[in-house]
Design an enzyme around this catalytic site. Structure first.
Site, PDB file in Angstrom:
ATOM      1  N   GLY A 156       0.836  -1.202   0.000  1.00  0.00           N
ATOM      2  CA  GLY A 156       0.000   0.000   0.000  1.00  0.00           C
ATOM      3  C   GLY A 156       0.867   1.246   0.000  1.00  0.00           C
ATOM      4  N   GLY A 157       0.292   2.315   0.533  1.00  0.00           N
ATOM      5  CA  GLY A 157       1.016   3.594   0.555  1.00  0.00           C
ATOM      6  C   GLY A 157       2.325   3.512   1.323  1.00  0.00           C
ATOM      7  N   GLY A 176      24.788  12.899 -29.360  1.00  0.00           N
ATOM      8  CA  GLY A 176      24.261  13.480 -28.126  1.00  0.00           C
ATOM      9  C   GLY A 176      24.769  12.727 -26.905  1.00  0.00           C
ATOM     10  N   ALA A 177      24.971  11.421 -27.090  1.00  0.00           N
ATOM     11  CA  ALA A 177      25.413  10.615 -25.954  1.00  0.00           C
ATOM     12  C   ALA A 177      26.835  11.004 -25.530  1.00  0.00           C
ATOM     13  CB  ALA A 177      25.337   9.141 -26.297  1.00  0.00           C
TER      14      ALA A 177
HETATM   15  C1  HXC Z   1      -3.689  -4.191  11.813  1.00  0.00           C
HETATM   16  C2  HXC Z   1      -2.616  -6.086  11.078  1.00  0.00           C
HETATM   17  C3  HXC Z   1      -2.372  -5.472   9.817  1.00  0.00           C
HETATM   18  C4  HXC Z   1      -2.858  -4.161   9.612  1.00  0.00           C
HETATM   19  C5  HXC Z   1      -1.535  -7.448   9.784  1.00  0.00           C
HETATM   20  N1  HXC Z   1      -2.087  -7.291  11.004  1.00  0.00           N
HETATM   21  N2  HXC Z   1      -1.736  -6.364   9.047  1.00  0.00           N
HETATM   22  N3  HXC Z   1      -3.254  -5.433  12.049  1.00  0.00           N
HETATM   23  N4  HXC Z   1      -3.485  -3.555  10.650  1.00  0.00           N
HETATM   24  N5  HXC Z   1      -2.655  -3.515   8.474  1.00  0.00           N
HETATM   25  C6  HXC Z   1      -2.099  -8.240  12.093  1.00  0.00           C
HETATM   26  C7  HXC Z   1      -3.034  -9.405  11.903  1.00  0.00           C
HETATM   27  O1  HXC Z   1      -4.313  -9.078  12.309  1.00  0.00           O
HETATM   28  C8  HXC Z   1      -2.388 -10.456  12.791  1.00  0.00           C
HETATM   29  O2  HXC Z   1      -2.708 -10.157  14.109  1.00  0.00           O
HETATM   30  C9  HXC Z   1      -0.928 -10.184  12.639  1.00  0.00           C
HETATM   31  O3  HXC Z   1      -0.817  -8.833  12.176  1.00  0.00           O
HETATM   32  C10 HXC Z   1      -0.243 -11.065  11.635  1.00  0.00           C
HETATM   33  O4  HXC Z   1      -0.979 -11.003  10.412  1.00  0.00           O
HETATM   34  P1  HXC Z   1      -1.343 -12.323   9.590  1.00  0.00           P
HETATM   35  O5  HXC Z   1      -2.314 -11.929   8.563  1.00  0.00           O
HETATM   36  O6  HXC Z   1      -1.701 -13.423  10.507  1.00  0.00           O
HETATM   37  O7  HXC Z   1       0.081 -12.671   8.941  1.00  0.00           O
HETATM   38  P2  HXC Z   1       0.401 -13.291   7.528  1.00  0.00           P
HETATM   39  O8  HXC Z   1      -0.498 -14.455   7.255  1.00  0.00           O
HETATM   40  O9  HXC Z   1       1.871 -13.520   7.519  1.00  0.00           O
HETATM   41  O10 HXC Z   1       0.029 -12.167   6.470  1.00  0.00           O
HETATM   42  C11 HXC Z   1       0.730 -10.953   6.433  1.00  0.00           C
HETATM   43  C12 HXC Z   1       0.006  -9.937   5.531  1.00  0.00           C
HETATM   44  C13 HXC Z   1      -1.463  -9.789   6.006  1.00  0.00           C
HETATM   45  C14 HXC Z   1       0.061 -10.408   4.092  1.00  0.00           C
HETATM   46  C15 HXC Z   1       0.804  -8.633   5.648  1.00  0.00           C
HETATM   47  O11 HXC Z   1      -1.487  -9.589   7.402  1.00  0.00           O
HETATM   48  C16 HXC Z   1      -2.145  -8.639   5.337  1.00  0.00           C
HETATM   49  O12 HXC Z   1      -2.580  -8.776   4.189  1.00  0.00           O
HETATM   50  N6  HXC Z   1      -2.272  -7.550   6.061  1.00  0.00           N
HETATM   51  C17 HXC Z   1      -2.931  -6.371   5.571  1.00  0.00           C
HETATM   52  C18 HXC Z   1      -2.100  -5.699   4.526  1.00  0.00           C
HETATM   53  C19 HXC Z   1      -2.726  -4.427   4.043  1.00  0.00           C
HETATM   54  O13 HXC Z   1      -3.593  -4.486   3.170  1.00  0.00           O
HETATM   55  N7  HXC Z   1      -2.391  -3.340   4.678  1.00  0.00           N
HETATM   56  C20 HXC Z   1      -2.920  -2.061   4.430  1.00  0.00           C
HETATM   57  C21 HXC Z   1      -2.207  -1.543   3.224  1.00  0.00           C
HETATM   58  S1  HXC Z   1      -2.773   0.025   2.799  1.00  0.00           S
HETATM   59  P3  HXC Z   1      -2.814 -11.272  15.262  1.00  0.00           P
HETATM   60  O14 HXC Z   1      -3.300 -10.529  16.456  1.00  0.00           O
HETATM   61  O15 HXC Z   1      -3.783 -12.300  14.758  1.00  0.00           O
HETATM   62  O16 HXC Z   1      -1.440 -11.820  15.430  1.00  0.00           O
HETATM   63  C22 HXC Z   1      -1.785   0.984   3.649  1.00  0.00           C
HETATM   64  C23 HXC Z   1      -2.098   2.414   3.451  1.00  0.00           C
HETATM   65  C24 HXC Z   1      -0.934   3.257   3.759  1.00  0.00           C
HETATM   66  O17 HXC Z   1      -0.907   0.606   4.322  1.00  0.00           O
HETATM   67  C25 HXC Z   1      -1.277   4.613   3.247  1.00  0.00           C
HETATM   68  C26 HXC Z   1      -0.139   5.548   3.407  1.00  0.00           C
HETATM   69  C27 HXC Z   1      -0.460   6.887   2.839  1.00  0.00           C
END
Ligand code: HXC
Length: 514
Positions: free
Chosen positions: A169-170, A404-405
């Site tokens: 993501g971001g 040019g290069a």
């Molecule tokens: C809160 C999160 C989290 C998140 C993971 N966790 N991502 N908690 N916010 N973004 C937590 C899970 O709930 C879990 O908690 C623990 O972290 C481990 O995650 P798992 O899913 O069990 O691990 P894994 O199977 O290894 O998968 C990892 C992962 C997946 C692929 C990263 O967690 C995932 O898809 N997360 C979300 C990714 C995402 O879409 N993020 C937002 C992106 S947008 P517990 O308590 O069960 O251990 C963004 C915007 C930024 O970031 C903008 C900036 C301008």
């Protein structure tokens, strides 16, 4: 007192246990380092000082009040790498997936602010599920605060991102702004939108690795500058990179003891350029034969291989090397090579690292693709970067420097301080075949024996331009040197230019064609 000390020791143990000792053990069992292992490995022994280790989040959303961890999922502080101070943050996947909430972001921001004030590099170790969903806008705000500081610190302190897990993501835009991105092969990935979203929106199936793995970013997108075999290999490369860099733009890069004699002449150099001008040679062999102790840290090794860039030392001084690579696309400049070169040149210039360019370039890569991709604006970036660079600029023309290069590749006209040429240098508007076909088109077509006439004219053209005498007569080439003399020639010139001082006209900033 004793009880208070015991309490603190207990609190520290709780902090160091992060998301739980079981989770830390599971990671290690999978061959992954923990956030703290990474820091310990990066820094000289016993130099790490942790800051804000007891910070916690303040959110009660979606049950988060029952999931509090000391440190809030990121370890921050500073330590020493090769005895020089470096600030660090290391995200801890065992704590809420390393996700970034308000306080987690504040800890990173604190490190960014301290590093900027202290004039020291920041290494950010990324291993995070991205914005902490439960903390909503405060997570997004946290990213904004980090991006802002990345930008303000750009060109002031070196900023290095190490991707050791997810970065999605971001969140990718902080590494995207920093100077160098390191990834670990097969265990890290970066993308703006993940496979699930791509599938839903574009109906396209793509794997994590293909979309944002290290290989993909190191060879196709160019987002990653370095790829390590594993986490330790990656951190070793970070340390090596830091050894070439100053702590900030206010310092010269660190010198190393010059153990390799400055006047060493490597006989291989006299043989390296083939007699046939269309035959390639390995420009990395050339670089290794010239630089101290044959050590060259190549940046962007797998990306735009027609241009080789990286760090080395000459007489103990750190230099940035830019070299056309005749082995790939004949060493022509294309869109990717221009982007790679321009960014590297600007980094070196920002951090007082002299530029040494090895030129063997037949021109820009021709083709509709290149034109439509915008080779005009991207090639202009190289021109711009070389022109505005005020660090010492040394150029060695080994063979072709066409059109040019020729101008782009750190010519005298763009402010190179010293240009030297090997006797094999050919400096011309274009190569002999193309030139003769244009200027003698009519004569050749009307000749009784067109091929004989063409061959004669080509040979006359080569006599005139396939050597560096004419540019040397105009002073565009300062000296013609034997290939074996390259190392002593460069070192003496670098020494002479060590105190070079050049100021550009005052302006807010230039308008590089982005
Ligand atoms: C809160 C999160 C989290 C998140 C993971 N966790 N991502 N908690 N916010 N973004 C937590 C899970 O709930 C879990 O908690 C623990 O972290 C481990 O995650 P798992 O899913 O069990 O691990 P894994 O199977 O290894 O998968 C990892 C992962 C997946 C692929 C990263 O967690 C995932 O898809 N997360 C979300 C990714 C995402 O879409 N993020 C937002 C992106 S947008 P517990 O308590 O069960 O251990 C963004 C915007 C930024 O970031 C903008 C900036 C301008």
């Amino acid at each position: 007192m004793k009880t208070k000390i015991k309490d603190l020791i207990k609190l520290r143990e709780e902090k160091d246990a992060a998301g739980g000792l079981d989770k830390l053990a599971q990671r290690r069992a999978r061959g992954l380092m923990t956030a703290r292992d990474r820091i310990e490995y990066l820094f000289d022994p016993d130099t790490f000082v942790e800051l804000q280790g007891y910070v916690q989040h303040h959110s009660g959303n979606f049950g988060l009040d029952k999931k509090k961890f000391l440190g809030d999922g990121v370890i921050t502080g500073f330590g020493k790498v090769n005895d020089r101070v470096v600030y660090v943050f290391s995200q801890d996947f065992t704590v809420l997936g390393g996700s970034l909430g308000e306080m987690h972001a504040k800890k990173i921001v604190n490190i960014q602010d301290l590093a900027l004030k202290a004039g020291a590099p920041v290494v950010g170790i990324n291993d995070s599920g991205g914005a902490r969903i439960q903390e909503g806008i405060n997570s997004l705000a946290g990213y904004g605060d980090i991006f802002f500081r990345n930008t303000i610190s750009s060109g002031v302190i070196p900023q290095i991102s190490v991707i050791m897990g997810p970065c999605a993501g971001g969140a990718v835009y902080s590494p995207g702004i920093t100077d160098f991105v390191f990834m670990v092969d097969k265990s890290s990935y970066m993308f703006v939108t993940g496979p699930e979203v791509i599938k839903a929106v574009n109906k396209e199936e793509v794997t994590f690795e293909d979309l944002g793995g290290a290989e993909s970013h190191a060879t196709i997108s160019g987002v990653a500058h370095f790829v390590g075999r594993d986490e330790k290999d990656t951190l070793d490369m970070v340390k090596e990179l830091l050894s070439y860099l100053p702590a900030s733009n206010m310092e010269p890069p660190p010198d190393a003891a010059a153990t390799d004699p400055f006047d060493r002449m490597d006989d291989r150099l006299n043989e390296i350029v083939p007699v046939n001008p269309n035959k390639p040679y390995d420009v990395k062999e050339l670089i290794l034969a010239v630089v101290d102790a044959q050590k060259f840290l190549e940046v962007h090794k797998g990306y735009a291989q027609n241009l080789v860039v990286g760090f080395a030392r000459l007489g103990g001084k750190s230099v940035g090397i830019i070299a056309n690579n005749p082995g790939i696309f004949a060493g022509t400049l294309d869109v990717q090579a221009s982007l790679k070169g321009a960014r590297f040149i600007r980094f070196c210039d920002a951090f007082n690292i002299p530029l040494v360019s090895f030129v063997d370039v037949p021109g820009f890569l021709p083709g509709r693709d290149q034109e439509q991709l915008g080779i005009i604006k991207h090639g202009a970036k190289m021109l711009f970067a070389y022109s505005e660079a005020t660090v010492p600029k040394l150029t060695v023309i080994t063979r072709k420097a066409y059109g040019g290069a020729y101008i782009v590749m750190s010519s005298k006209h763009l402010g190179a301080d010293v240009v030297c040429a090997w006797p094999t240098a050919e400096i011309a508007v274009m190569g002999p075949q193309g030139a003769i076909n244009i200027i003698f088109k009519k004569d050749i077509s009307e000749a009784v024996e067109p091929e004989t006439v063409r061959e004669r004219l080509i040979s006359e053209y080569k006599e005139k331009f396939a050597n560096p005498k004419e540019p040397a007569a105009y002073g565009y080439v300062d000296e013609i040197i034997l290939p074996v003399e390259t190392r002593p020639f460069l070192i003496k010139n670098l020494e002479a230019l060590a105190n070079k001082s050049l100021k550009l006209p005052p302006k807010k900033h230039g308008n590089i064609p982005l």
